[in-house]
Motif scaffolding. Structure first.
Motif, PDB file in Angstrom:
ATOM      1  N   GLN A 144       3.589  19.608 -16.214  1.00 18.09           N
ATOM      2  CA  GLN A 144       3.850  19.041 -14.891  1.00 18.09           C
ATOM      3  C   GLN A 144       2.992  19.710 -13.813  1.00 18.09           C
ATOM      4  N   HIS A 145       2.789  20.988 -13.938  1.00 15.84           N
ATOM      5  CA  HIS A 145       2.006  21.717 -12.933  1.00 15.84           C
ATOM      6  C   HIS A 145       0.532  21.334 -13.006  1.00 15.84           C
ATOM      7  N   ARG A 146       0.026  21.031 -14.202  1.00 11.59           N
ATOM      8  CA  ARG A 146      -1.383  20.704 -14.394  1.00 11.59           C
ATOM      9  C   ARG A 146      -1.700  19.246 -14.088  1.00 11.59           C
ATOM     10  N   GLU A 147      -0.755  18.329 -14.295  1.00 12.33           N
ATOM     11  CA  GLU A 147      -0.989  16.889 -14.173  1.00 12.33           C
ATOM     12  C   GLU A 147      -1.327  16.470 -12.752  1.00 12.33           C
ATOM     13  N   GLY A 148      -2.323  15.617 -12.604  1.00 10.03           N
ATOM     14  CA  GLY A 148      -2.664  15.045 -11.305  1.00 10.03           C
ATOM     15  C   GLY A 148      -2.745  16.115 -10.234  1.00 10.03           C
ATOM     16  N   LYS A 149      -2.000  15.929  -9.143  1.00 13.32           N
ATOM     17  CA  LYS A 149      -1.941  16.928  -8.072  1.00 13.32           C
ATOM     18  C   LYS A 149      -1.053  18.091  -8.495  1.00 13.32           C
ATOM     19  N   GLY A 150      -0.217  17.871  -9.504  1.00 11.37           N
ATOM     20  CA  GLY A 150       0.628  18.930 -10.038  1.00 11.37           C
ATOM     21  C   GLY A 150       1.880  19.165  -9.217  1.00 11.37           C
ATOM     22  N   VAL A 151       2.956  19.452  -9.909  1.00  8.97           N
ATOM     23  CA  VAL A 151       4.221  19.779  -9.262  1.00  8.97           C
ATOM     24  C   VAL A 151       4.117  21.225  -8.779  1.00  8.97           C
ATOM     25  N   SER A 152       4.578  21.480  -7.586  1.00 11.97           N
ATOM     26  CA  SER A 152       4.449  22.823  -7.007  1.00 11.97           C
ATOM     27  C   SER A 152       5.336  23.838  -7.733  1.00 11.97           C
ATOM     28  N   ILE A 153       4.944  25.081  -7.573  1.00  2.00           N
ATOM     29  CA  ILE A 153       5.715  26.192  -8.148  1.00  2.00           C
ATOM     30  C   ILE A 153       7.150  26.152  -7.617  1.00  2.00           C
ATOM     31  N   SER A 154       7.308  25.953  -6.308  1.00  2.00           N
ATOM     32  CA  SER A 154       8.641  25.928  -5.694  1.00  2.00           C
ATOM     33  C   SER A 154       9.488  24.797  -6.254  1.00  2.00           C
ATOM     34  N   ALA A 155       8.878  23.610  -6.416  1.00  2.00           N
ATOM     35  CA  ALA A 155       9.623  22.458  -6.944  1.00  2.00           C
ATOM     36  C   ALA A 155      10.066  22.711  -8.389  1.00  2.00           C
ATOM     37  N   LEU A 156       9.189  23.318  -9.197  1.00  2.00           N
ATOM     38  CA  LEU A 156       9.554  23.636 -10.579  1.00  2.00           C
ATOM     39  C   LEU A 156      10.679  24.674 -10.618  1.00  2.00           C
ATOM     40  N   ALA A 157      10.613  25.655  -9.722  1.00  4.57           N
ATOM     41  CA  ALA A 157      11.657  26.689  -9.665  1.00  4.57           C
ATOM     42  C   ALA A 157      13.003  26.064  -9.340  1.00  4.57           C
ATOM     43  N   ARG A 158      13.034  25.176  -8.330  1.00  6.35           N
ATOM     44  CA  ARG A 158      14.297  24.511  -7.969  1.00  6.35           C
ATOM     45  C   ARG A 158      14.804  23.641  -9.113  1.00  6.35           C
ATOM     46  N   ALA A 159      13.909  22.898  -9.742  1.00 10.70           N
ATOM     47  CA  ALA A 159      14.306  21.971 -10.809  1.00 10.70           C
ATOM     48  C   ALA A 159      14.907  22.699 -12.009  1.00 10.70           C
ATOM     49  N   HIS A 160      14.422  23.896 -12.289  1.00  2.26           N
ATOM     50  CA  HIS A 160      14.898  24.629 -13.472  1.00  2.26           C
ATOM     51  C   HIS A 160      15.863  25.757 -13.140  1.00  2.26           C
ATOM     52  N   GLY A 161      16.126  25.971 -11.851  1.00  2.00           N
ATOM     53  CA  GLY A 161      17.081  26.997 -11.444  1.00  2.00           C
ATOM     54  C   GLY A 161      16.614  28.415 -11.738  1.00  2.00           C
ATOM     55  N   ILE A 162      15.305  28.635 -11.620  1.00  2.00           N
ATOM     56  CA  ILE A 162      14.755  29.972 -11.840  1.00  2.00           C
ATOM     57  C   ILE A 162      13.907  30.360 -10.632  1.00  2.00           C
ATOM     58  N   SER A 163      13.483  31.603 -10.583  1.00  4.14           N
ATOM     59  CA  SER A 163      12.704  32.075  -9.431  1.00  4.14           C
ATOM     60  C   SER A 163      11.259  31.569  -9.489  1.00  4.14           C
ATOM     61  N   ARG A 164      10.606  31.615  -8.325  1.00  5.29           N
ATOM     62  CA  ARG A 164       9.187  31.240  -8.249  1.00  5.29           C
ATOM     63  C   ARG A 164       8.356  32.173  -9.129  1.00  5.29           C
ATOM     64  N   ALA A 165       8.710  33.458  -9.122  1.00  7.45           N
ATOM     65  CA  ALA A 165       7.975  34.434  -9.938  1.00  7.45           C
ATOM     66  C   ALA A 165       8.055  34.081 -11.423  1.00  7.45           C
ATOM     67  N   SER A 166       9.224  33.635 -11.870  1.00  7.94           N
ATOM     68  CA  SER A 166       9.382  33.242 -13.276  1.00  7.94           C
ATOM     69  C   SER A 166       8.504  32.046 -13.600  1.00  7.94           C
ATOM     70  N   VAL A 167       8.472  31.065 -12.687  1.00  2.38           N
ATOM     71  CA  VAL A 167       7.624  29.884 -12.904  1.00  2.38           C
ATOM     72  C   VAL A 167       6.159  30.304 -12.948  1.00  2.38           C
ATOM     73  N   MET A 168       5.760  31.186 -12.043  1.00  2.22           N
ATOM     74  CA  MET A 168       4.355  31.624 -12.015  1.00  2.22           C
ATOM     75  C   MET A 168       3.978  32.342 -13.301  1.00  2.22           C
TER      76      MET A 168
END
Length: 195
Positions: A161-185
């Motif tokens: 999701q992060h790589r596709e097209g414009k990509g989903v932002s780190i913050s959006a992925l963190a909210r969607a999965h209930g984890i921190s931004r650092a974990s997503v990064m």
């Protein structure tokens, strides 16, 4: 007077009973045996459950027998404090690797000073024990540390999701999965850097 024995089970395979046998083979009949598990290596002697019970039950004139010096504490200061406390209570101490100690005599004080120097030289021993405690579960195939909050499939999907097209932002992925931004990064950055 009663003889108290104390040991630590270093692993599930190496039980403290081996230490008890060692002490009895050296000629000491143990009347009361206490043993803690391998986690006790990491604790000061006063925080070891069974050792604390032993100290509450042992009286002046009785004997404490251990196989090795490190059974009396986690480090130099802890071992020294334990030995001084036993001496103040007039408890005779037997450390198999050293022999019988009358801690109240001048020769006992000399041995105590030498023990302190030996313990200081053996400063790396706690680190070695910690490494062995860590390697045991790893060799058994168990994962150490906190369990992951995402599955492998979720991590692969986040990278996609992060790589596709414009990509989903780190913050959006963190909210969607209930984890921190650092974990997503930590999940998406290595994958992005490799492409």
């Amino acid at each position: 007077m009663a003889v108290f024995g104390y040991g630590i089970s270093t692993t599930k395979e190496v039980h403290s009973e081996h230490e008890r046998i060692q002490i009895e083979r050296a000629g000491y009949q143990i009347d009361h045996w206490y043993a803690d598990d391998e986690a006790s290596y990491l604790l000061s002697s006063s925080h070891r459950a069974k050792f604390s019970v032993l100290l509450n039950n042992i009286s002046s004139g009785e004997t404490l027998a251990v196989a090795t010096l490190d059974r009396l504490g986690r480090d130099l200061q802890d071992v020294g404090a334990t030995i001084r406390m036993l001496a103040a209570r007039k408890v005779e101490l037997i450390i198999l690797q050293i022999g019988e100690l009358n801690l109240t005599s001048s020769s006992g004080e000399l041995v105590l000073a030498m023990l302190a120097a030996l313990a200081e030289m053996d400063g790396g021993a706690p680190a070695k024990r910690t490494a062995s405690l860590i390697s045991g579960p790893k060799t058994a195939g168990r994962t150490l540390g906190r369990p992951r909050s995402t599955t492998e499939e979720q991590r692969v999907e986040m990278v996609r999701q992060h790589r596709e097209g414009k990509g989903v932002s780190i913050s959006a992925l963190a909210r969607a999965h209930g984890i921190s931004r650092a974990s997503v990064m930590r999940i998406v950055r290595p994958a992005v850097a490799s492409h």
